[in-house]
Motif scaffolding. Structure first.
Motif, short mmCIF file in Angstrom:
data_model
loop_
_atom_site.label_atom_id
_atom_site.label_comp_id
_atom_site.label_asym_id
_atom_site.label_seq_id
_atom_site.Cartn_x
_atom_site.Cartn_y
_atom_site.Cartn_z
N THR A 29 0.86 -1.19 0.00
CA THR A 29 0.00 0.00 0.00
C THR A 29 0.89 1.23 0.00
N THR A 30 0.79 2.12 -1.02
CA THR A 30 1.61 3.32 -1.16
C THR A 30 0.77 4.56 -0.91
N THR A 31 1.28 5.42 0.00
CA THR A 31 0.60 6.69 0.28
C THR A 31 1.42 7.82 -0.34
N THR A 32 0.87 8.64 -1.21
CA THR A 32 1.56 9.71 -1.94
C THR A 32 1.23 11.05 -1.30
N THR A 33 2.29 11.79 -0.92
CA THR A 33 2.12 13.12 -0.35
C THR A 33 2.62 14.15 -1.36
N THR A 34 1.84 15.14 -1.71
CA THR A 34 2.23 16.17 -2.67
C THR A 34 2.92 17.31 -1.93
N LEU A 35 4.21 17.57 -2.28
CA LEU A 35 4.98 18.63 -1.65
C LEU A 35 4.82 19.94 -2.41
N PRO A 36 5.02 21.06 -1.73
CA PRO A 36 4.97 22.35 -2.43
C PRO A 36 6.08 22.42 -3.48
N ALA A 37 5.91 23.32 -4.45
CA ALA A 37 6.93 23.50 -5.49
C ALA A 37 8.25 23.95 -4.85
N GLU A 38 9.34 23.51 -5.45
CA GLU A 38 10.65 23.86 -4.92
C GLU A 38 10.93 25.35 -5.11
N LEU A 39 11.74 25.88 -4.21
CA LEU A 39 12.13 27.29 -4.28
C LEU A 39 13.13 27.51 -5.41
N SER A 40 13.25 28.74 -5.84
CA SER A 40 14.24 29.09 -6.88
C SER A 40 14.77 30.50 -6.60
N TRP A 41 15.88 30.82 -7.25
CA TRP A 41 16.51 32.13 -7.09
C TRP A 41 16.18 33.02 -8.28
#
Length: 693
Positions: free
Chosen positions: A477-489
């Motif tokens: 059983t796989t639980t997927t968590t959506t992370l916020p977009a990565e930061l950039s400069w």
């Protein structure tokens, strides 16, 4: 053809005298005859012996545009005349023992011919080739006027700058919020800007040797004037003008305020001004450094508005002349030579000296002593020495010197009634020639290779294996968590400061970086946690994120006179690091001159050779260059420059020794040992070898 002959000239002088004396007493006459004969023998000896170079001509002080050549030549009948030709053109004729050739081209080979001629036109010729050093461009272009925001409106801005490079051509790259502008010139108008928006402008100068310098500024456009504002706002956001290497003027203007307005100006997290004025003079800034300013305006109703700008100071351009700590002086004055000495200092260092006799240039270089020879006796000479720094600022020192009368040979003759006496003073010159024979032994090594052939027999065995397979069914059983977009400069260049500071860390070993995470990082700043600092590709440290602050970080322990790259990467609360980040590359300055671990000393000395020993080290721990200059003299006489007798390289802090051969036991020798680091800084000390050895 001249032949050696003896001519005997005989001069016969006959005197006849007849004296008649009449004696009145006896009328007797007496006659006396006197005859004197003198013979003088004159021997004429023809000179057929050419002058002799007692040491090979030495080439020293080689630069990209000049060389110094010295020689020692003697003859049985007086000092020979020396003539030097370069590219078949005579450039010198005289009786000195050294001459500097100037106005040469970098990295170019020149044929040289030196001819020594005596009074009977007997001559000796030396020919060889010299090559000047290449012209090394290690200086980046410089901003003589910093990148400046001249005017700003809600949809446009005007910027200006001025860049120069004294050694090579350069190109400029202009970025507006990291977008490159193809065609531009100073002044340049930025159009189609958005109201109430922050912009970052950077301009980078790259010369043909890939030396780089840059300036950066930031500003915020004001509100659209067509939109009615009912509360305090900036009619003209903060901007910095009249930027120099150490100062600038910040100014601003607000509108729709209620009552009086109090302004608070921040440089980083430091309040540098609080008051009612619409401008502030920034002072005591560092040259070629980046600064960020934040301005808060608060009226009597308590409403606040904010404005931001950043700028880079221009490079310091020195306008201070060097100063002589020892004016031009003359010593060891004879009828044909003078020794001149001098010394100057400068706030950024003396680059070179120019020595002249009248309008004739005699020397250009960094030495602080020069022996002038081949002068006429009992004559006044006017000398000048000019000290120059890197920017061309200079100072001059002058002196007038009269040489001593030329010594003469005196012959006196006294004639009496019965005797004749002749006194003759004769000066005898003895020339000693030392010949050094060098034997070279060549060793030939023969290598025999033996090839061995090995035969390998491979036996293959076939094995039959029975495998039993068991099948197992697994449920995952796989639980997927959506992370916020990565930061950039939104910036690529990192600004650095205090590279040349000697107050916060040893000179050349540290640097300070500054950035503003709130304005320099794009994305969800609520997940921005910290920043990783990388030095030369390795993680150096980590610093926590401080919202709405200009953050500062010191990097210490760097190697002096070395290339370094510093990069900044943002880290979020999930431990993710940005794939890229702003960076800065720079070369740390040299930490200073080398140091003597062991001062020069002599060992194993004899009449014809000696060994010079020394040890020096430098803070950058790179390969060092060594050379030894020599001069010699007999007791009671002035020194004569022999030339460079040794040169080599070695590791910093290693013991060095050089054996000098071919010495004349009748002379005192002085050896000047020079130690130079990779940055060109050097020290020297002199050691003397006496006659008793």
């Amino acid at each position: 053809m001249k032949l050696k002959q003896n001519f005997i000239a005989t001069f016969l002088i006959l005197f006849f005298g007849f004296i008649f004396i009449q004696c009145s007493d006896n009328d007797t006459t007496q006659e006396t005859n006197v005859t004197t004969s003198s013979t003088v023998v004159v021997t004429v000896i023809e000179d057929t012996t050419a002058p002799v170079f007692i040491a090979e001509p030495q080439i020293t002080e080689v630069t990209s545009d000049s060389i110094n050549i010295s020689w020692l030549v003697e003859d049985d009948y007086g000092l020979p005349e020396v003539q030097i030709s370069l590219n078949d053109k005579v450039i010198y004729k005289g009786r000195d023992t050294q001459f500097q050739i100037t106005d040469l081209q970098p990295d170019t080979s020149y044929p040289l011919v030196i001819i020594a001629t005596d009074l009977n036109n007997n001559l000796t010729t030396k020919t060889f080739t010299v090559t000047t050093k290449p012209l090394l461009d290690i200086e980046p272009p410089r901003f003589i006027k910093a990148l400046t925001l001249d005017n700003v409106t809600y949809n446009s801005a005007t910027i200006s700058w001025d860049v120069e490079d004294l050694l090579s051509e350069f190109v400029l790259v202009l970025l507006i919020n990291n977008e490159e502008i193809e065609e531009f010139q100073s002044p340049f108008e930025l159009t189609e800007l958005q109201p109430n928006t922050k912009y970052t402008v950077s301009i980078t100068a790259i010369d043909s040797s890939e030396n780089v310098s840059s300036n950066t500024l930031g500003f915020q456009t004001p509100q659209d004037p067509t939109i009615t504002q009912t509360s305090i706002n900036f009619l003209s956001p903060i901007k910095v003008s009249d930027i120099t290497s150490s100062s600038g003027t910040a100014s601003w203007k607000v509108q729709n305020q209620t009552g009086e307005v109090i302004y608070t100006l921040f440089r980083g997290d430091e309040i540098i001004y609080s008051g009612k004025d619409n401008s502030y003079k920034l002072t005591e800034l560092s040259p070629d450094s980046y600064y960020e300013l934040d301005l808060t305006a608060t009226d009597e109703s308590g409403r606040e508005v904010f404005s931001f700008t950043s700028f880079t100071t221009s490079e310091y351009i020195d306008d201070i002349n060097p100063q002589f700590i020892s004016e031009l002086k003359a010593s060891l004055i004879t009828s044909s030579s003078i020794t001149l000495t001098w010394k100057a200092e400068d706030n950024i260092g003396v680059s070179y000296y120019v020595l002249k006799e009248g309008s004739k240039q005699l020397y250009k270089g960094s030495l602080e002593q020069r022996q002038i020879e081949g002068l006429e006796g009992d004559k006044v000479y006017n000398f000048s020495i000019q000290a120059f720094d890197k920017e061309g600022n200079n100072i001059i020192s002058q002196i007038s010197v009269q040489t001593l009368p030329t010594p003469t040979t005196t012959t006196s003759t006294t004639i009496g009634n019965n005797s004749s006496t002749t006194t003759t003073t004769t000066t005898t010159t003895t020339t000693t020639t030392t010949t050094t024979t060098t034997t070279t032994t060549t060793t030939t090594t023969t290598t025999t290779t033996t090839t061995t052939t090995t035969t390998t027999t491979t036996t293959t065995t076939t094995t039959t294996t029975t495998t039993t397979t068991t099948t197992t069914t697994t449920t995952t059983t796989t639980t997927t968590t959506t992370l916020p977009a990565e930061l950039s400069w939104n910036i690529s260049s990192l600004n650095y400061y205090d590279l040349r500071s000697n107050e916060r860390w040893p000179f050349g070993t540290g640097v300070n970086i500054k950035w503003a995470g709130t304005s320099n990082v794009d994305g969800d700043l609520s997940i921005l946690s910290s920043f990783n600092v990388y030095v030369d590709g390795s993680l150096y440290g980590n610093i926590a994120y401080e919202p709405y602050q200009v953050q500062s970080y010191d990097i210490i322990g760097l190697s002096t006179y070395a290339n370094h790259t510093v990069q900044l990467k943002a880290v979020d609360t999930y431990g993710r690091e940005t794939s890229g980040g702003p960076s800065a590359s720079f070369t740390t300055p040299d930490g200073g001159s080398p140091n003597w671990d062991e001062t020069p000393s002599l060992s194993n000395s004899s009449g014809t050779q000696t060994t010079v020993n020394w040890q020096c080290s430098d803070d950058n721990q790179q390969t060092m260059s060594y050379w030894i200059d020599s001069q010699r003299f007999k007791p009671g006489y002035s020194p004569t420059y022999v030339g460079e007798v040794y040169s080599g390289t070695g590791a910093s802090g290693s013991s060095q020794a050089a054996t000098i051969i071919g010495l004349d036991p009748e002379y005192i020798y002085e050896f000047t040992v020079n130690c130079q680091d990779s940055a060109g800084s050097y020290i020297n000390l002199q050691v003397q070898l006496g006659i008793s050895r």
